[in-house]
Design a protein around this motif. Structure first.
Motif, mmCIF file in Angstrom:
data_model
loop_
_atom_site.group_PDB
_atom_site.id
_atom_site.type_symbol
_atom_site.label_atom_id
_atom_site.label_comp_id
_atom_site.label_asym_id
_atom_site.label_seq_id
_atom_site.Cartn_x
_atom_site.Cartn_y
_atom_site.Cartn_z
ATOM 1 N N UNK A 1 -6.533 -2.438 19.235
ATOM 2 C CA UNK A 1 -7.254 -1.345 19.903
ATOM 3 C C UNK A 1 -8.698 -1.743 20.153
ATOM 4 N N UNK B 1 0.848 -1.183 0.000
ATOM 5 C CA UNK B 1 0.000 0.000 0.000
ATOM 6 C C UNK B 1 0.890 1.243 0.000
ATOM 7 N N UNK C 1 -2.664 -2.955 14.757
ATOM 8 C CA UNK C 1 -2.912 -2.030 15.867
ATOM 9 C C UNK C 1 -4.403 -1.742 15.985
ATOM 10 N N UNK C 2 -5.062 -1.579 14.834
ATOM 11 C CA UNK C 2 -6.497 -1.266 14.850
ATOM 12 C C UNK C 2 -7.281 -2.375 15.552
ATOM 13 N N UNK D 1 -8.247 6.559 9.181
ATOM 14 C CA UNK D 1 -8.576 5.609 10.254
ATOM 15 C C UNK D 1 -7.311 4.994 10.841
ATOM 16 N N UNK D 2 -6.352 4.661 9.971
ATOM 17 C CA UNK D 2 -5.095 4.107 10.486
ATOM 18 C C UNK D 2 -4.378 5.130 11.357
ATOM 19 N N UNK E 1 -0.560 -1.371 10.641
ATOM 20 C CA UNK E 1 -1.604 -0.414 11.018
ATOM 21 C C UNK E 1 -2.904 -1.124 11.398
ATOM 22 N N UNK E 2 -3.242 -2.194 10.656
ATOM 23 C CA UNK E 2 -4.486 -2.904 10.939
ATOM 24 C C UNK E 2 -4.327 -3.815 12.147
ATOM 25 N N UNK F 1 -9.050 -4.133 22.931
ATOM 26 C CA UNK F 1 -8.930 -3.448 24.224
ATOM 27 C C UNK F 1 -10.196 -2.665 24.560
ATOM 28 N N UNK G 1 -1.288 -6.132 8.228
ATOM 29 C CA UNK G 1 -0.354 -5.028 8.075
ATOM 30 C C UNK G 1 -0.294 -4.328 9.423
ATOM 31 N N UNK H 1 -16.248 -0.576 6.542
ATOM 32 C CA UNK H 1 -15.324 -0.266 5.452
ATOM 33 C C UNK H 1 -14.641 -1.517 4.926
ATOM 34 N N UNK H 2 -14.226 -2.375 5.862
ATOM 35 C CA UNK H 2 -13.514 -3.587 5.459
ATOM 36 C C UNK H 2 -14.433 -4.575 4.747
ATOM 37 N N UNK I 1 -14.853 -3.165 1.351
ATOM 38 C CA UNK I 1 -13.571 -3.199 0.637
ATOM 39 C C UNK I 1 -13.253 -4.612 0.145
ATOM 40 N N UNK J 1 -17.154 3.652 16.162
ATOM 41 C CA UNK J 1 -15.911 3.521 15.397
ATOM 42 C C UNK J 1 -15.716 2.081 14.889
ATOM 43 N N UNK K 1 -3.984 7.187 19.802
ATOM 44 C CA UNK K 1 -4.596 6.261 20.768
ATOM 45 C C UNK K 1 -4.320 6.671 22.205
ATOM 46 N N UNK L 1 -5.700 7.456 13.076
ATOM 47 C CA UNK L 1 -6.426 7.532 14.348
ATOM 48 C C UNK L 1 -5.968 6.405 15.275
ATOM 49 N N UNK L 2 -5.807 5.213 14.700
ATOM 50 C CA UNK L 2 -5.438 4.060 15.527
ATOM 51 C C UNK L 2 -3.973 4.062 15.923
ATOM 52 N N UNK L 3 -3.116 4.567 15.017
ATOM 53 C CA UNK L 3 -1.685 4.476 15.290
ATOM 54 C C UNK L 3 -1.177 5.687 16.071
ATOM 55 N N UNK M 1 2.483 6.207 7.586
ATOM 56 C CA UNK M 1 1.898 4.876 7.687
ATOM 57 C C UNK M 1 1.468 4.382 6.313
ATOM 58 N N UNK M 2 1.068 3.123 6.253
ATOM 59 C CA UNK M 2 0.554 2.542 5.012
ATOM 60 C C UNK M 2 -0.967 2.573 5.013
ATOM 61 N N UNK N 1 -17.832 1.596 11.887
ATOM 62 C CA UNK N 1 -17.335 2.239 10.675
ATOM 63 C C UNK N 1 -16.122 1.502 10.110
ATOM 64 N N UNK N 2 -15.226 1.141 11.004
ATOM 65 C CA UNK N 2 -14.006 0.440 10.594
ATOM 66 C C UNK N 2 -14.343 -0.888 9.911
#
Lengths: 124, 261
Positions: free
Chosen positions: B48, A35, B44-45, A66-67, B41-42, B51, B39, B153-154, B157, B146, A74, A69-71, A56-57, B149-150
């Motif tokens: 999160x 990405x 971590x998502x 959104x990434x 970023x995901x 948690x 990946x 989207x997936x 996608x 959130x 937090x 926001x998460x990275x 980020x990617x 929405x997250x």
């Protein structure tokens, strides 16, 4: 002499297409499955500027937000996020740093150090 | 008498445990993906989100523990004892939450179904006088918005992505869908809890199904043909998966009872 040059922050996809970002967007290479990279700017509170916090990617702008926001937010770091794809960032060429920045070094009179600032003024 | 589940407990305590169990089991299943996301970023998502659910579970368990201690006149129940000392027959979570998540499609689809369902329930809780439950619902609903929405989207996608991603997403939907109906088939404690709002479950089903249909259409996913819903979670009758979930989650407290940090 070229004053403004584009640098590619790890976005090899765009680098290969070389030069015009519009071309890069129109013809994404299928050679890499990575990405694209996005630069993230976060405003920590109302009234302050957005500050660059990292990259980020993400597959597209919505996912980049959104990434981010998460990275990057937090731990309550921000209240607003900007993202921009790294390939759209243009930067000065380090080779020309001498001519670009050094002439300002001996011009102290350009600094507003001869004024007294009111205490209420912050972030200046 | 079973000290960890009693049909005679007031409905709002059973309901708090239901919401706590859903969040805890989903958090546990999601947390297994920590470090394994597609990946960084995901990864971590999803961590999160896990948690967030753990936090929601804690709030509901703390409330249930407090009320149970008061009710029984003991100092026996804590958020930890409710999470770690109960057996599968005491847990009343939806079967949906305990299903295994062999691929990313399952992760996002489970999050999508649960968060969209729960946010409808929590919005309703915010409009009735349910004391602490209302307060927790209000706090949790921001997180759920959130997650919704997250995951939405997936789902779009991947459903509307490549032929391969569509196939994997469709397979996930086919496997998980039979467990969706349990969300709007009320257990006894739910019927009692919502007794002043008799049309609640009917409205919930309609609103939720309309929303899901919209998203699945956009994602070019086909809902499986109508079939009997899988139920039992709210009665403590779980799938085979639940044993594995609890074995891993409760291992430490079972092996070294009452150990602390």
């Amino acid at each position: 002499m070229q004053l403004i040059k584009q640098f590619f922050y790890g976005d090899y996809d765009a680098m290969k297409v070389a030069g015009n970002p519009a071309d890069a967007a129109a013809t994404p290479s299928v050679a890499t499955q990575e990405w694209p990279i996005w630069e993230v700017f976060v405003r920590s509170k109302q009234g302050l500027d957005h500050k660059h916090v990292g990259s980020l990617h993400a597959a597209d702008a919505a996912m980049a937000i959104e990434n981010a926001r998460d990275v990057y937010t937090r731990r309550q770091e921000g209240i607003s996020i900007w993202v921009v794809e790294s390939k759209y960032i243009h930067a000065t060429n380090p080779d020309e740093a001498e001519s670009l920045y050094e002439p300002a070094a001996d011009k102290v009179y350009r600094h507003p150090t001869f004024y007294e600032l009111p205490i209420e003024l912050k972030h200046i | 008498m079973n000290i960890y589940w009693n049909q005679q407990w007031p409905a709002h305590i059973q309901y708090a445990l239901f919401l706590a169990d859903n969040a805890l089991i989903l958090a546990q299943q999601h947390s297994k993906w920590c470090g394994k996301g597609p990946i960084l970023e995901q990864d971590i998502a999803l961590s999160n989100i896990a948690l967030d659910y753990l936090g929601q579970a804690r709030n509901f368990y703390q409330l249930a523990a407090e009320e149970l201690n008061q009710l029984e006149g003991v100092q026996f129940y804590t958020e930890d004892s409710l999470a770690y000392h109960r057996t599968d027959r005491n847990f009343v979570n939806l079967l949906l939450t305990e299903l295994e998540q062999p691929n990313w499609g399952h992760c996002v689809l489970k999050t999508f179904l649960y968060s969209s369902f729960a946010s409808l329930v929590f919005q309703k809780l915010m409009h009735i006088q349910a004391g602490e439950l209302t307060a927790i619902a209000e706090k949790s609903n921001k997180e759920l918005a959130y997650h919704k929405r997250w995951s939405q989207d997936w789902v779009i996608r991947l459903g509307d992505g490549t032929a391969e991603s569509n196939t994997i997403m469709q397979q996930a939907l086919n496997q998980i869908w039979p467990y969706a109906g349990e969300c709007f088939i009320p257990a006894n404690f739910e019927t009692v809890f919502w007794q002043n709002h008799p049309s609640f479950f009917h409205e919930l089903e309609k609103e939720w199904m309309d929303y899901l249909q919209t998203i699945f259409t956009e994602a070019t996913l086909q809902l499986p043909a109508k079939q009997a819903w899988q139920t039992g979670g709210k009665q403590g009758i779980h799938t085979e998966q639940m044993g594995y979930v609890l074995a891993e989650m409760q291992y430490l407290q079972r092996t070294y009872p009452n150990s602390v940090w």
